[in-house]
Motif scaffolding. Sequence first.
Motif, PDB file in Angstrom:
ATOM      1  N   LYS A  47       0.827  -1.207   0.000  1.00  0.00           N
ATOM      2  CA  LYS A  47       0.000   0.000   0.000  1.00  0.00           C
ATOM      3  C   LYS A  47       0.862   1.259   0.000  1.00  0.00           C
ATOM      4  CE  LYS A  47      -3.931  -2.073   2.448  1.00  0.00           C
ATOM      5  NZ  LYS A  47      -4.700  -2.102   3.731  1.00  0.00           N
ATOM      6  N   LEU A  48       1.872   1.294   0.849  1.00  0.00           N
ATOM      7  CA  LEU A  48       2.738   2.470   0.902  1.00  0.00           C
ATOM      8  C   LEU A  48       3.437   2.687  -0.427  1.00  0.00           C
ATOM      9  CD1 LEU A  48       4.038   4.776   2.529  1.00  0.00           C
ATOM     10  CD2 LEU A  48       5.762   3.143   3.319  1.00  0.00           C
ATOM     11  N   ALA A  49       3.902   1.597  -1.025  1.00  0.00           N
ATOM     12  CA  ALA A  49       4.588   1.708  -2.309  1.00  0.00           C
ATOM     13  C   ALA A  49       3.650   2.229  -3.399  1.00  0.00           C
ATOM     14  CB  ALA A  49       5.165   0.350  -2.717  1.00  0.00           C
ATOM     15  N   ALA A  50       2.447   1.660  -3.458  1.00  0.00           N
ATOM     16  CA  ALA A  50       1.515   2.008  -4.527  1.00  0.00           C
ATOM     17  C   ALA A  50       0.902   3.388  -4.356  1.00  0.00           C
ATOM     18  CB  ALA A  50       0.410   0.956  -4.618  1.00  0.00           C
ATOM     19  N   GLU A  51       0.578   3.740  -3.110  1.00  0.00           N
ATOM     20  CA  GLU A  51      -0.185   4.966  -2.876  1.00  0.00           C
ATOM     21  C   GLU A  51       0.694   6.194  -2.638  1.00  0.00           C
ATOM     22  OE1 GLU A  51      -2.713   3.988   0.395  1.00  0.00           O
ATOM     23  OE2 GLU A  51      -3.694   2.318  -0.687  1.00  0.00           O
ATOM     24  N   THR A  52       1.882   5.996  -2.093  1.00  0.00           N
ATOM     25  CA  THR A  52       2.726   7.130  -1.725  1.00  0.00           C
ATOM     26  C   THR A  52       3.948   7.276  -2.623  1.00  0.00           C
ATOM     27  OG1 THR A  52       2.021   6.979   0.586  1.00  0.00           O
ATOM     28  CG2 THR A  52       4.064   8.173   0.140  1.00  0.00           C
ATOM     29  N   MET A  53       4.667   6.174  -2.853  1.00  0.00           N
ATOM     30  CA  MET A  53       5.933   6.263  -3.568  1.00  0.00           C
ATOM     31  C   MET A  53       5.775   6.237  -5.094  1.00  0.00           C
ATOM     32  SD  MET A  53       8.435   3.947  -1.198  1.00  0.00           S
ATOM     33  CE  MET A  53       8.807   4.419   0.499  1.00  0.00           C
ATOM     34  N   ALA A  54       4.922   5.354  -5.593  1.00  0.00           N
ATOM     35  CA  ALA A  54       4.785   5.216  -7.042  1.00  0.00           C
ATOM     36  C   ALA A  54       4.318   6.503  -7.734  1.00  0.00           C
ATOM     37  CB  ALA A  54       3.850   4.057  -7.373  1.00  0.00           C
ATOM     38  N   PRO A  55       3.358   7.243  -7.162  1.00  0.00           N
ATOM     39  CA  PRO A  55       2.934   8.474  -7.843  1.00  0.00           C
ATOM     40  C   PRO A  55       4.045   9.513  -7.977  1.00  0.00           C
ATOM     41  CG  PRO A  55       1.272   7.783  -6.256  1.00  0.00           C
ATOM     42  CD  PRO A  55       2.483   6.938  -6.009  1.00  0.00           C
ATOM     43  N   LEU A  56       5.108   9.399  -7.166  1.00  0.00           N
ATOM     44  CA  LEU A  56       6.207  10.366  -7.234  1.00  0.00           C
ATOM     45  C   LEU A  56       7.298   9.951  -8.215  1.00  0.00           C
ATOM     46  CD1 LEU A  56       6.647  11.080  -3.405  1.00  0.00           C
ATOM     47  CD2 LEU A  56       5.511  12.534  -5.106  1.00  0.00           C
ATOM     48  N   ASN A  57       7.173   8.768  -8.813  1.00  0.00           N
ATOM     49  CA  ASN A  57       8.243   8.279  -9.676  1.00  0.00           C
ATOM     50  C   ASN A  57       8.468   9.188 -10.877  1.00  0.00           C
ATOM     51  OD1 ASN A  57      10.234   6.239 -10.109  1.00  0.00           O
ATOM     52  ND2 ASN A  57       8.947   5.343 -11.708  1.00  0.00           N
ATOM     53  N   ALA A  58       7.392   9.517 -11.574  1.00  0.00           N
ATOM     54  CA  ALA A  58       7.524  10.394 -12.739  1.00  0.00           C
ATOM     55  C   ALA A  58       7.881  11.817 -12.316  1.00  0.00           C
ATOM     56  CB  ALA A  58       6.223  10.394 -13.547  1.00  0.00           C
ATOM     57  N   VAL A  59       7.384  12.253 -11.159  1.00  0.00           N
ATOM     58  CA  VAL A  59       7.724  13.583 -10.643  1.00  0.00           C
ATOM     59  C   VAL A  59       9.225  13.692 -10.420  1.00  0.00           C
ATOM     60  CG1 VAL A  59       7.416  15.185  -8.708  1.00  0.00           C
ATOM     61  CG2 VAL A  59       5.458  13.869  -9.559  1.00  0.00           C
ATOM     62  N   GLY A  60       9.778  12.688  -9.766  1.00  0.00           N
ATOM     63  CA  GLY A  60      11.208  12.694  -9.513  1.00  0.00           C
ATOM     64  C   GLY A  60      12.022  12.654 -10.787  1.00  0.00           C
ATOM     65  N   ASP A  61      11.538  11.932 -11.792  1.00  0.00           N
ATOM     66  CA  ASP A  61      12.257  11.844 -13.063  1.00  0.00           C
ATOM     67  C   ASP A  61      12.294  13.183 -13.768  1.00  0.00           C
ATOM     68  OD1 ASP A  61      13.563  10.179 -15.127  1.00  0.00           O
ATOM     69  OD2 ASP A  61      11.785  10.667 -16.315  1.00  0.00           O
ATOM     70  N   SER A  62      11.179  13.913 -13.731  1.00  0.00           N
ATOM     71  CA  SER A  62      11.113  15.187 -14.447  1.00  0.00           C
ATOM     72  C   SER A  62      11.789  16.320 -13.684  1.00  0.00           C
ATOM     73  CB  SER A  62       9.656  15.548 -14.751  1.00  0.00           C
ATOM     74  OG  SER A  62       8.923  15.703 -13.547  1.00  0.00           O
ATOM     75  N   GLN A  63      11.645  16.339 -12.354  1.00  0.00           N
ATOM     76  CA  GLN A  63      12.226  17.432 -11.556  1.00  0.00           C
ATOM     77  C   GLN A  63      13.684  17.163 -11.200  1.00  0.00           C
ATOM     78  OE1 GLN A  63       9.877  18.390  -8.119  1.00  0.00           O
ATOM     79  NE2 GLN A  63       8.012  18.790  -9.300  1.00  0.00           N
ATOM     80  N   GLY A  64      13.992  15.946 -10.819  1.00  0.00           N
ATOM     81  CA  GLY A  64      15.346  15.592 -10.412  1.00  0.00           C
ATOM     82  C   GLY A  64      15.743  16.237  -9.099  1.00  0.00           C
ATOM     83  N   ALA A  65      16.835  15.757  -8.530  1.00  0.00           N
ATOM     84  CA  ALA A  65      17.424  16.406  -7.357  1.00  0.00           C
ATOM     85  C   ALA A  65      18.147  17.664  -7.811  1.00  0.00           C
ATOM     86  CB  ALA A  65      18.391  15.456  -6.658  1.00  0.00           C
ATOM     87  N   GLN A  66      18.042  18.744  -7.044  1.00  0.00           N
ATOM     88  CA  GLN A  66      18.585  20.041  -7.449  1.00  0.00           C
ATOM     89  C   GLN A  66      19.707  20.480  -6.509  1.00  0.00           C
ATOM     90  OE1 GLN A  66      17.526  21.641 -10.302  1.00  0.00           O
ATOM     91  NE2 GLN A  66      16.272  19.806 -10.611  1.00  0.00           N
ATOM     92  N   TRP A  67      20.844  20.874  -7.097  1.00  0.00           N
ATOM     93  CA  TRP A  67      22.014  21.333  -6.331  1.00  0.00           C
ATOM     94  C   TRP A  67      22.109  22.852  -6.420  1.00  0.00           C
ATOM     95  CZ3 TRP A  67      26.422  24.098  -7.598  1.00  0.00           C
ATOM     96  CH2 TRP A  67      27.503  24.037  -6.702  1.00  0.00           C
ATOM     97  N   ASP A  68      22.387  23.488  -5.282  1.00  0.00           N
ATOM     98  CA  ASP A  68      22.580  24.939  -5.256  1.00  0.00           C
ATOM     99  C   ASP A  68      23.605  25.281  -4.187  1.00  0.00           C
ATOM    100  OD1 ASP A  68      22.416  27.692  -5.487  1.00  0.00           O
ATOM    101  OD2 ASP A  68      20.504  27.852  -4.413  1.00  0.00           O
ATOM    102  N   ASN A  69      24.815  25.551  -4.631  1.00  0.00           N
ATOM    103  CA  ASN A  69      25.887  25.978  -3.730  1.00  0.00           C
ATOM    104  C   ASN A  69      26.078  25.010  -2.558  1.00  0.00           C
ATOM    105  OD1 ASN A  69      27.962  27.691  -2.893  1.00  0.00           O
ATOM    106  ND2 ASN A  69      26.599  28.903  -1.588  1.00  0.00           N
ATOM    107  N   GLY A  70      26.147  23.743  -2.883  1.00  0.00           N
ATOM    108  CA  GLY A  70      26.388  22.720  -1.874  1.00  0.00           C
ATOM    109  C   GLY A  70      25.155  22.140  -1.232  1.00  0.00           C
TER     110      GLY A  70
END
Length: 597
Positions: A47-70
Amino acid sequence: MSRYAAPLKDMRLALDVAAGIEDLTRIPQFSEATPDLVDAVLDEAGKLAAETMAPLNAVGDSQGAQWDNGVVRMPEGFKDAYDEYVNGGWNGLTFTTEHGGQGLPFALGLAVQETWASANMALSLCPLLNQGAVEALTHHGSEELKRLYLPKLISGEWAGTMNLTEPQAGSDVGALTTRAERAEDGTYRIKGQKIYITFGEHDLTGNIVHLVLARLSDAPEGTRGISCFLVPKFLPDENGQPGQRNDLRCAGLEHKLGIHASPTCTMQFGDNDACVGWLVGEENKGLRAMFTMMNHARICVGLQGVAIAERAYQQAVAFAQERVQSAEYGSRGPSVPIIQHALIRRKLMTMKATVEAMRALTYATGGAVDRAHAHPDADERAKAQGLADLLTPVVKAWCTDMGVELTSENIQIHGGMGFIEESGAPQHYRDARIAPIYEGTNGIQAMDLVGRKLAMDDGRHWKALFADIRDFAGAIAGDDTLGSIAEYLSDGVEALQHAAVWLAGNDLDEARATAAGASPFLTLFGTVAGGYYLALQAREAQRRLDAGTGDPVFLANKIATARFFAEQCLPPATALLGPITRGAELFYALEPDQFAA
């Protein structure tokens, strides 16, 4: 992008048969892993995987982790998802109760972790690296380090990392140049640069605990002179809370093919000569801690191959059921959903059967790890450790190779839509492609298998496994339903035996021949072993059908899937015996400058 649903029935059967979780509960340490608890854990994880984590998969792919001055900021929603994961107690599932864990079997932890990796591979990397750090500290850390760090790492309040790779060293850990100098207070000062550090910096946790490989100034050269140090982002105060910022920083993030939401960092230690570290284990014995981390991580990375292939398979099935195109071959009727076409059926059945074989092999390895750590009988512990050591490079390499292959098949099933980012299919392929590379490339795993694991304990462990496979094939040979599996499994294990004997018999003068056969041997090994553990489940499925217990449709499907794997996937793998034993002469038929001719 299609929804993700954890394949709970298949996961549970793999735990029952391949991992032997019922037998694990007879070990005092795992007595709490009752059937009801296992079912509840898997259900809630799904349930946690399907309802919370999976919907963020495409979000994370498009936004990515962002670096700013360390500073590294995670994509939208990731912090809340991680907090939900930690608050649910998931991070401590398999860790020792002494420091706040729940003490459940590693095999069950693998099943739970599979759901995270399927749902959101990038986010799942944070707890994966943390687990490796916990394992290293548990086995090699001082009592004071354990007291200060393990409770918060086990809860997930803090996160751990591994810092091994350097620009000039790559996989050659012995070539690292990061330095460590002794300080008068018993700590060390760390100075150097590490690259490709997964989750080296992020905003998910209050502190980040780096395990860093470095070399003392008077250390021997090569791997014999490597030490391991614990280097926190924030130095804990007298109450164990994050205090003064340590002299380390993230100098930048890599721009990657996939796993965009997983920050892959370049880390700088000691720019101001004030980076404080604590020794983990003994000086110049850092490889022990490193291999504790890496052996754990290699199984978990192999699991990523299973997980991402499962996600791609589910997407491929959903698309094939909806996409209408052309009449069936030989028919003049109307266009049908492409799942009716034999060409697509071959691809889907190959995906399904291979994923289930990969899962069974990985869970079996997890069960071996549990027995090696906790079985009360010393001989059983040694036997289980030998099996776990043997299977670990196979799980890591074969499952991640298949993960890439099967996510590619998902794109092919989608046709032109599979090449379009909006379909979601490319992300699975791009995310999967890193797994054969990190935590020791798959070529290194193959060389480990043929160079170390075949010779380990005079080959006792692979001989025992092959004997089990032969005995099983003989036992089902006359069965009306399972008998067809026996023929192909017998052929596979005989080819595997022949190849293992040939490789194990090579001496140093034949090193090139051994290296030339290593990768196809690992592929053959993974396919035969995966087919074996899958066939064990088919036999259990038949037993339950005969007894009238369980879901009859699921059980019948399991038998058909195991038969398909035996009849369609084992024969091509068995044919690898020729390339394995052909030697390396033609590998070196061209001079280096002739490759460009």
